[in-house]
Design a protein around this motif. Sequence first.
Motif, PDB file in Angstrom:
ATOM      1  N   UNK A   1      18.708  57.871  36.568  1.00 39.12           N
ATOM      2  CA  UNK A   1      17.859  58.335  37.660  1.00 39.12           C
ATOM      3  C   UNK A   1      17.433  59.787  37.466  1.00 39.12           C
ATOM      4  N   UNK A   2      17.994  60.451  36.447  1.00 41.32           N
ATOM      5  CA  UNK A   2      17.455  61.775  36.110  1.00 41.32           C
ATOM      6  C   UNK A   2      16.075  61.530  35.503  1.00 41.32           C
ATOM      7  N   UNK A   3      15.053  62.186  36.054  1.00 45.81           N
ATOM      8  CA  UNK A   3      13.683  61.852  35.636  1.00 45.81           C
ATOM      9  C   UNK A   3      13.491  61.962  34.128  1.00 45.81           C
ATOM     10  N   UNK A   4      12.675  61.083  33.611  1.00 44.34           N
ATOM     11  CA  UNK A   4      12.409  61.038  32.180  1.00 44.34           C
ATOM     12  C   UNK A   4      11.876  62.367  31.666  1.00 44.34           C
ATOM     13  N   UNK A   5      11.109  63.030  32.531  1.00 39.11           N
ATOM     14  CA  UNK A   5      10.518  64.300  32.110  1.00 39.11           C
ATOM     15  C   UNK A   5      11.589  65.322  31.753  1.00 39.11           C
ATOM     16  N   UNK A   6      12.750  65.230  32.425  1.00 41.77           N
ATOM     17  CA  UNK A   6      13.832  66.164  32.133  1.00 41.77           C
ATOM     18  C   UNK A   6      14.373  65.942  30.722  1.00 41.77           C
ATOM     19  N   UNK A   7      14.496  64.670  30.353  1.00 40.25           N
ATOM     20  CA  UNK A   7      14.964  64.355  28.998  1.00 40.25           C
ATOM     21  C   UNK A   7      13.960  64.889  27.983  1.00 40.25           C
ATOM     22  N   UNK A   8      12.691  64.675  28.288  1.00 35.09           N
ATOM     23  CA  UNK A   8      11.654  65.090  27.351  1.00 35.09           C
ATOM     24  C   UNK A   8      11.595  66.603  27.243  1.00 35.09           C
ATOM     25  N   UNK A   9      11.713  67.258  28.401  1.00 33.77           N
ATOM     26  CA  UNK A   9      11.667  68.717  28.399  1.00 33.77           C
ATOM     27  C   UNK A   9      12.790  69.262  27.536  1.00 33.77           C
ATOM     28  N   UNK A  10      13.991  68.675  27.697  1.00 28.41           N
ATOM     29  CA  UNK A  10      15.129  69.144  26.922  1.00 28.41           C
ATOM     30  C   UNK A  10      14.900  68.905  25.435  1.00 28.41           C
ATOM     31  N   UNK A  11      14.246  67.793  25.142  1.00 30.85           N
ATOM     32  CA  UNK A  11      13.992  67.481  23.745  1.00 30.85           C
ATOM     33  C   UNK A  11      13.014  68.487  23.144  1.00 30.85           C
ATOM     34  N   UNK A  12      12.038  68.870  23.956  1.00 28.12           N
ATOM     35  CA  UNK A  12      11.046  69.817  23.477  1.00 28.12           C
ATOM     36  C   UNK A  12      11.645  71.187  23.212  1.00 28.12           C
ATOM     37  N   UNK A  13      12.772  71.485  23.884  1.00 27.17           N
ATOM     38  CA  UNK A  13      13.426  72.769  23.659  1.00 27.17           C
ATOM     39  C   UNK A  13      14.276  72.723  22.396  1.00 27.17           C
ATOM     40  N   UNK A  14      14.172  71.626  21.659  1.00 25.28           N
ATOM     41  CA  UNK A  14      14.899  71.468  20.401  1.00 25.28           C
ATOM     42  C   UNK A  14      16.411  71.475  20.595  1.00 25.28           C
ATOM     43  N   UNK A  15      16.869  71.038  21.759  1.00 23.18           N
ATOM     44  CA  UNK A  15      18.310  70.905  21.946  1.00 23.18           C
ATOM     45  C   UNK A  15      18.777  69.664  21.187  1.00 23.18           C
ATOM     46  N   UNK A  16      20.011  69.710  20.735  1.00 16.60           N
ATOM     47  CA  UNK A  16      20.561  68.505  20.116  1.00 16.60           C
ATOM     48  C   UNK A  16      20.818  67.489  21.209  1.00 16.60           C
ATOM     49  N   UNK A  17      21.079  66.260  20.799  1.00 14.91           N
ATOM     50  CA  UNK A  17      21.337  65.214  21.786  1.00 14.91           C
ATOM     51  C   UNK A  17      22.498  65.583  22.693  1.00 14.91           C
ATOM     52  N   UNK A  18      23.512  66.166  22.091  1.00 15.56           N
ATOM     53  CA  UNK A  18      24.718  66.518  22.833  1.00 15.56           C
ATOM     54  C   UNK A  18      24.433  67.652  23.821  1.00 15.56           C
ATOM     55  N   UNK A  19      23.731  68.691  23.329  1.00 14.73           N
ATOM     56  CA  UNK A  19      23.390  69.823  24.205  1.00 14.73           C
ATOM     57  C   UNK A  19      22.536  69.358  25.367  1.00 14.73           C
ATOM     58  N   UNK A  20      21.628  68.478  25.043  1.00 17.71           N
ATOM     59  CA  UNK A  20      20.713  67.973  26.057  1.00 17.71           C
ATOM     60  C   UNK A  20      21.518  67.290  27.165  1.00 17.71           C
ATOM     61  N   UNK A  21      22.483  66.483  26.724  1.00 18.05           N
ATOM     62  CA  UNK A  21      23.302  65.758  27.678  1.00 18.05           C
ATOM     63  C   UNK A  21      24.116  66.720  28.534  1.00 18.05           C
ATOM     64  N   UNK A  22      24.814  67.651  27.875  1.00 20.31           N
ATOM     65  CA  UNK A  22      25.770  68.502  28.593  1.00 20.31           C
ATOM     66  C   UNK A  22      25.063  69.562  29.431  1.00 20.31           C
ATOM     67  N   UNK A  23      23.974  70.118  28.883  1.00 27.02           N
ATOM     68  CA  UNK A  23      23.338  71.244  29.563  1.00 27.02           C
ATOM     69  C   UNK A  23      22.325  70.808  30.616  1.00 27.02           C
TER      70      UNK A  23
END
Lengths: 227, 216, 242
Positions: free
Chosen positions: B110-132
Motif C-alpha cells: 500500500x506504499x504508493x508505487x511512486x515512492x518505490x520509483x522515487x527511491x529507485x531514481x535516487x540510485x538507492x540499493x534495493x536494501x536501502x530503498x526498503x529500509x530508508x
Amino acid sequence: MTYQFDFSALLPYWPLFLEGVWLTLKLSALATIFGFVVGTLCAVARAEGPRWLKTVVAIYVEMIRNTPLLVQIFLVYFGFASLGLKVTANTAAVAALVVNVGAYTCEIVRAGLESIHKSQLEAAECLGLTRTQTYWHVIVRPAIERVYPALTSQYVLLMLASSITSQISAEELTAVANRIQSDTFRSFETYIVTGVLYIILSFVVRLAFTLFALVIFPRRRKLGTAI
Amino acid sequence: MSLTPVHIEFIATGALWTVGLSAIAFVGGSILGFALALARISPVPFVRRCAGTYIQIVQGTPLLVTLFLFYFGLAVVGFDSLPAIVAAGLGLVIYSSAFLAEIWRGCLESVPKTQWEAAECLALTRWQRMVRVILPQAMRIATAPTVGFLVQIVKNTSLASVVGFVELAQAGKLVNNTIFEPFTVFIVVAAFYFVICYPLSAWSRSLERKLNAGRR
Amino acid sequence: MPAVVSLSNVHKSFGALQVLKGVSFDVAAGEVVAVIGASGSGKSTALRCINALETIDSGEIVVCGHKVHDPELDRRALRRDVGIVFQSYNLFPHLTVAQNIMLAPTCVKDMGKAEARRLAEEVLAKVGLAEKADNYPEQLSGGQQQRVAIARSLAMQPKLMLFDEVTSALDPQLTGEVLRVMEDLARGGMSMILVTHEMAFARKVASKVIFMHQGKVWETGPGAMLANPQTKELAEFLSNDL
Ligand SMILES: Nc1ncnc2c1ncn2[C@@H]1O[C@H](COP(=O)(O)OP(=O)(O)OP(=O)(O)O)[C@@H](O)[C@H]1O
Ligand SMILES: [Mg+2]
C-alpha cells in the motif's frame, strides 16, 4: 529417527473422514447463516437503534472479540446446562459459533453500512421510499455487497475454527480425527490427512462463496468488479 | 466446593503463561512473518510462489490441527519428552507468521508505487530503498492491524491447552475438574482474557483512527 | 393560476449561520423558475427546504397543497408530488438503470414489476436512453447518468421538478444533452425550479428568474432581466459569471 509413515492404516477410515468433512460443512453452514442474520441485525441495531440497544450491542461485540472462542464454547455448553436445558453438544457448538461469528459479522457489516454515502439515503427519501424500504434497498443490500469479501474471509475462518468445538465433543472433522487417531495410533498421519482435508475445505468454501456472489449480486456477474 | 483465592491465583498464573506464550508466538511469528512478507513481494516468481503456498497451507489449516501436528510430529522425529510449551510455541509461531506475513505484505504494497520509483531514481540499493523509504511508511500503516492481530494471538493461545500446556484456559479446566463449577470458572477465565485483550483492541482502534485522521 | 409552490418569509440558519433571511416567491403551475446567485447565497438550501430535506426556522412553504413548514407534514405524500435531481446524480450503484427507475414505483406505488418496467422504458425513451435500460450506472457517462436520474424522478409522475445545478459536474459537451431533456420537460408543461449557472439556458427556458444574494431574493424578473439587471449586485454577478 526412523519413523515409518503408514497412511495405509487410515485407508479403512476414509468413510469416517468423509463423514467428518460433511459434518463440519453442515455445522459451519448453520453457524454462517444464523451468524450472518444475528450480525446484520446487530449492525443495524447499532447504527439505528435506541441508545440502550446500541450499548448492549457494543458490549456484546467487545466481549466476544476479546475472549477466545474455546472459552465461549465452554460457557455456552455449560451455560445451557446450568440453565437446566439439556442440549446436544452439536446444538451448543452451533450456538457458540453463532454468538461468536455474529459479533464479527456485526463489525464488518457496520463498516459497510457506514461506507454508504448519505446522498444515497437522501435520493431514496426524495423518491418517497419509507425508512425501512430505504434501509433495505439502498443501504443494507449495497453495504453487504461491498463487504462481501471480508465476510467470506470471516466465514472461512469460522469453518476452520469450528474444529474447536471438538473440545466439547461436537460431531465434526476434528472430533472424527481424534477418534481415528486413538483407534489407529497413527496420530501424525491422521492429523496430516485432517489438515489436508481442511485445506481442501477452505478452498471449496471460498469457491462456494464466490459462486454464490455471482448468483446474488447480478452487478458483479455482469461487470465482474466490486461495488 | 466453590472458587477460592487459591484457585484464582492458579488461574492468574495461567494468565501469565498466556502472556508469555503470546510473546513467544508474536516474536517468533514476526521474524518469520517478516521474511515471508518480503518473499511475497520478491522479484523472483519462485520465491513468491513458495511463500504464497506456505501461507495458504497454514491459513487453510485450523490452528488446533496445526498444534496436534506439532505435538505428534515432534514425537515422531524423536523428541518425545519435550515440554508442551515447545509444540505449542512452534505451532503458534507458524500460525502467526502466515497471518502477519499477509498483513505486512498488504502494508508494503500500500506504499504508493511512486515512492518505490522515487527511491529507485535516487540510485538507492534495493536494501536501502526498503529500509530508508518503504519500511518507515509501511510500518506506520502496519501498527494498527498488527496490534489487532496480537489480540488474535492471545486468544488463540487458549488452544495450547489441547496439548496439555497449562495456560489460562487449561488452568480453568484444571480448577473446574476439582470444583465442578464450570460456568463460574470460565466466566473468571473469560474475564482474565478480556483484561488482557481489551486494552490491545482499544489501542489498535485508536491507532487506526489516528492513521485515518492523518490521511485526511 | 394556483401556485404550485409558494414560499413566504422563509428563514433558515445552520447554527449561527443565517442562510435564508426571509425568502418569498411563488411558482405557478407550468412555470419554469431559474434560481441564480453566487456560491453560498442559499440556492441549494432553498431548494432543499422546498422538498423538506431541511426544516425551516420560520415562515411558510406550501408545495402542491402540502404545508411543508407544518411539523405534521406527511413527507412521503410531499415526495410523491415533487421530484428532485442533484448535482451528483445519486444513482444507486448496485442497481441497473431500469431497476433504479423501477424502485420507487414498485415500493411507493405498489406497481407490478412488469408495469414498472414498461414505465421505466417509457421515461428512458423520453431522455433518449432506451437502449441503456440494463446497464449499470458506472457504465454510463456523467451526462447519461444525470439523464437517468431525471428519468428516475419522472417515473413518479411528479407535479413539480427541482434541479440543483444538475450540469455543473459535467463537461460542456455533456451539458447540452441534459439541458435538452430539461427543455423538453419545460415545453411539456412541467412546473420546474432549477438552480443553475447556465445563464443562456435560464434566459431561454425560464419564465421567471430569481436572483438570490446573501440569503434573500434580490431581484426577480423574466428571462430578459439577465440582459438588463436592475441592481448592481446582479450586474456584478453577471459580469463575474462570464
Ligand atoms: N448542512 C449544513 N450545515 C451547515 N452549513 C450549511 C449546510 N448546508 C449549507 N450550509 C451553508 O449554507 C450556506 C448556503 O449554502 P447553499 O448550499 O444553500 O449555497 P448555494 O447557493 O447552493 O451555493 P453553491 O452555488 O455553491 O451551491 C453556505 O455557507 C453553506 O456553507
Ligand atoms: Mg448549491
